[in-house]
Design a protein around this motif. Structure first.
Motif, PDB file in Angstrom:
ATOM      1  N   LEU A 142     100.380  75.040  38.283  1.00  0.00           N
ATOM      2  CA  LEU A 142      99.157  74.685  37.382  1.00  0.00           C
ATOM      3  C   LEU A 142      99.675  74.856  35.986  1.00  0.00           C
ATOM      4  CD1 LEU A 142      96.253  73.916  36.744  1.00  0.00           C
ATOM      5  CD2 LEU A 142      95.810  76.572  37.214  1.00  0.00           C
ATOM      6  N   VAL A 154      99.013  70.472  38.993  1.00  0.00           N
ATOM      7  CA  VAL A 154      97.410  70.248  38.594  1.00  0.00           C
ATOM      8  C   VAL A 154      97.724  70.591  37.051  1.00  0.00           C
ATOM      9  CG1 VAL A 154      94.910  70.914  38.639  1.00  0.00           C
ATOM     10  CG2 VAL A 154      96.688  70.970  40.630  1.00  0.00           C
ATOM     11  N   TYR A 160      91.655  61.813  36.260  1.00  0.00           N
ATOM     12  CA  TYR A 160      91.074  63.015  35.436  1.00  0.00           C
ATOM     13  C   TYR A 160      89.772  63.444  36.013  1.00  0.00           C
ATOM     14  CZ  TYR A 160      94.654  61.743  32.023  1.00  0.00           C
ATOM     15  OH  TYR A 160      95.876  61.529  31.350  1.00  0.00           O
ATOM     16  N   TYR A 208      86.113  69.238  33.626  1.00  0.00           N
ATOM     17  CA  TYR A 208      85.932  70.501  33.790  1.00  0.00           C
ATOM     18  C   TYR A 208      85.238  71.466  33.111  1.00  0.00           C
ATOM     19  CZ  TYR A 208      88.327  75.126  34.362  1.00  0.00           C
ATOM     20  OH  TYR A 208      88.437  76.455  34.674  1.00  0.00           O
ATOM     21  N   VAL A 264      90.493  68.593  34.323  1.00  0.00           N
ATOM     22  CA  VAL A 264      91.452  68.533  35.509  1.00  0.00           C
ATOM     23  C   VAL A 264      92.216  67.318  35.744  1.00  0.00           C
ATOM     24  CG1 VAL A 264      92.000  69.349  37.765  1.00  0.00           C
ATOM     25  CG2 VAL A 264      90.142  70.543  36.371  1.00  0.00           C
ATOM     26  N   LEU A 275      95.593  65.202  37.625  1.00  0.00           N
ATOM     27  CA  LEU A 275      96.782  65.146  38.623  1.00  0.00           C
ATOM     28  C   LEU A 275      97.210  63.819  38.807  1.00  0.00           C
ATOM     29  CD1 LEU A 275      94.961  65.947  42.206  1.00  0.00           C
ATOM     30  CD2 LEU A 275      93.470  65.740  40.012  1.00  0.00           C
ATOM     31  N   ARG A 302      96.676  72.422  46.831  1.00  0.00           N
ATOM     32  CA  ARG A 302      96.320  71.616  45.446  1.00  0.00           C
ATOM     33  C   ARG A 302      95.083  71.421  45.407  1.00  0.00           C
ATOM     34  NH1 ARG A 302      99.516  66.663  45.542  1.00  0.00           N
ATOM     35  NH2 ARG A 302      97.513  66.243  46.764  1.00  0.00           N
ATOM     36  N   ASP A 303      94.708  70.496  46.589  1.00  0.00           N
ATOM     37  CA  ASP A 303      93.435  69.860  46.430  1.00  0.00           C
ATOM     38  C   ASP A 303      92.509  70.994  46.678  1.00  0.00           C
ATOM     39  OD1 ASP A 303      94.797  67.506  46.509  1.00  0.00           O
ATOM     40  OD2 ASP A 303      94.584  67.113  48.556  1.00  0.00           O
ATOM     41  N   VAL A 323      91.694  72.144  43.006  1.00  0.00           N
ATOM     42  CA  VAL A 323      91.073  71.158  42.246  1.00  0.00           C
ATOM     43  C   VAL A 323      89.599  71.362  42.710  1.00  0.00           C
ATOM     44  CG1 VAL A 323      90.778  68.685  41.706  1.00  0.00           C
ATOM     45  CG2 VAL A 323      93.145  69.625  41.786  1.00  0.00           C
ATOM     46  N   SER A 378      86.311  72.236  40.211  1.00  0.00           N
ATOM     47  CA  SER A 378      85.182  71.234  39.952  1.00  0.00           C
ATOM     48  C   SER A 378      83.903  71.834  40.245  1.00  0.00           C
ATOM     49  CB  SER A 378      85.413  70.180  40.839  1.00  0.00           C
ATOM     50  OG  SER A 378      86.542  69.347  40.637  1.00  0.00           O
TER      51      SER A 378
END
Length: 296
Positions: free
Chosen positions: A97, A145, A159, A162, A271, A273, A283-284, A287, A291
């Protein structure tokens, strides 16, 4: 190659000790074995690496080059083992990150703590970078990320909103600017600045904007974090630009916060990726966590 990592370690030990016998003791090897390994290296590279002198041995020009590469290689090997060690202890995933100064100092500490509560066996490698560098790292695959503020969105990246924050001017109580409700950045350049350390994303950002209007920051003191910046501003040492979210209640009593009348002072953090990306469950999950935290 007709040599191995042990040969490289032996060569460096002899070089560091300046003596073959002491190098052998350091490696727990017989001097004859050390001599054989040095010969193996010299035969492999096709030139002498060590030369004898009155005090022992020293490197030839070729030896200097080999030593530089060997140290870097062995350091990378140690780093590889350090990176792999958590997996042997039950770590199930790793996410790289990159984030800008604002996100790291204001929002990410609490949000990452929330993520680790949900995924205690995951490791996050967090690095501070300016937003432009974060975009490049995502595109090139050096980061999984990114959390950054961007003016133009890169077509290869996705995008997600955030947080929204604002850069404000912090001045001591009674300062010449303290009676103003809003100031332009050009007005701030007339006074000494308390700033983050060189290399910090916000420092780089402000230096660039000062240059864009033909000015420069008069850097009186550079510090590692926003709290320290606010404390020194409160003491009367200078002024500083900080995110509003990073100013604690205690700091707010010592300094006056003034609106910065610049369009770039309002920072929409996203955020980011890659749109085309390899599967990475954690990673998901990170994210998705960021969120959810945005809405909390």
């Amino acid at each position: 190659m007709h040599y191995d990592l042990v040969d490289l370690r032996v060569f460096l030990a002899v070089l560091d000790e300046g003596n073959l016998s002491r190098g052998a003791v350091r490696c727990n090897l017989a001097p004859s074995s050390v001599s054989a390994r040095i010969r193996t290296l010299e035969e492999a590279v096709g030139t002498r690496l060590l030369q004898r002198n009155a005090r022992g041995v020293s490197s030839t020009p070729a030896g200097v080059v080999l030593a530089e590469h060997a140290r870097r290689l062995l350091a990378q090997l140690e780093q590889m083992h350090a990176d792999l060690s958590p997996f042997a202890q039950g770590v199930t995933g790793r996410v790289i990150l990159f984030a800008n100064t604002n996100a790291i100092n204001s929002f990410l500490p609490d949000d990452l703590a929330y993520f680790f509560n949900e995924h205690p066996s995951v490791r996050v490698s967090l690095e501070e970078r300016n937003s432009g560098t974060i975009v490049a790292a995502l595109v090139e695959g050096r980061a999984d990320v990114g959390v950054m503020a961007v003016e133009e969105k890169h077509p290869l990246l996705e995008y997600l909103p955030y947080r929204v924050d604002e850069l404000v001017l912090a001045v001591p109580r009674g300062h010449a600017l303290s009676r103003k409700r809003a100031v332009r950045f050009s007005e701030c350049l007339e006074f000494p600045f308390i700033s983050l350390l060189q290399g910090a994303a916000l420092h780089t950002f402000l230096v660039r904007h000062a240059g864009d209007i033909g000015g420069r920051l008069d850097l009186r003191v550079q510090l590692a974090g926003y709290e320290a910046v606010c404390k020194l501003v409160g003491s009367g040492a200078g002024i500083g630009l900080v995110p509003r979210s990073a100013v604690s209640g205690d700091a707010g009593e010592r300094v006056k916060l003034i609106t910065l009348a610049e369009p770039w002072a309002h920072r929409e953090l996203n955020v980011g990726l890659r749109k085309l990306r390899e599967p990475n469950f954690y990673r998901d999950e990170l994210v998705a966590c960021l969120s959810r935290r945005r809405k909390s």
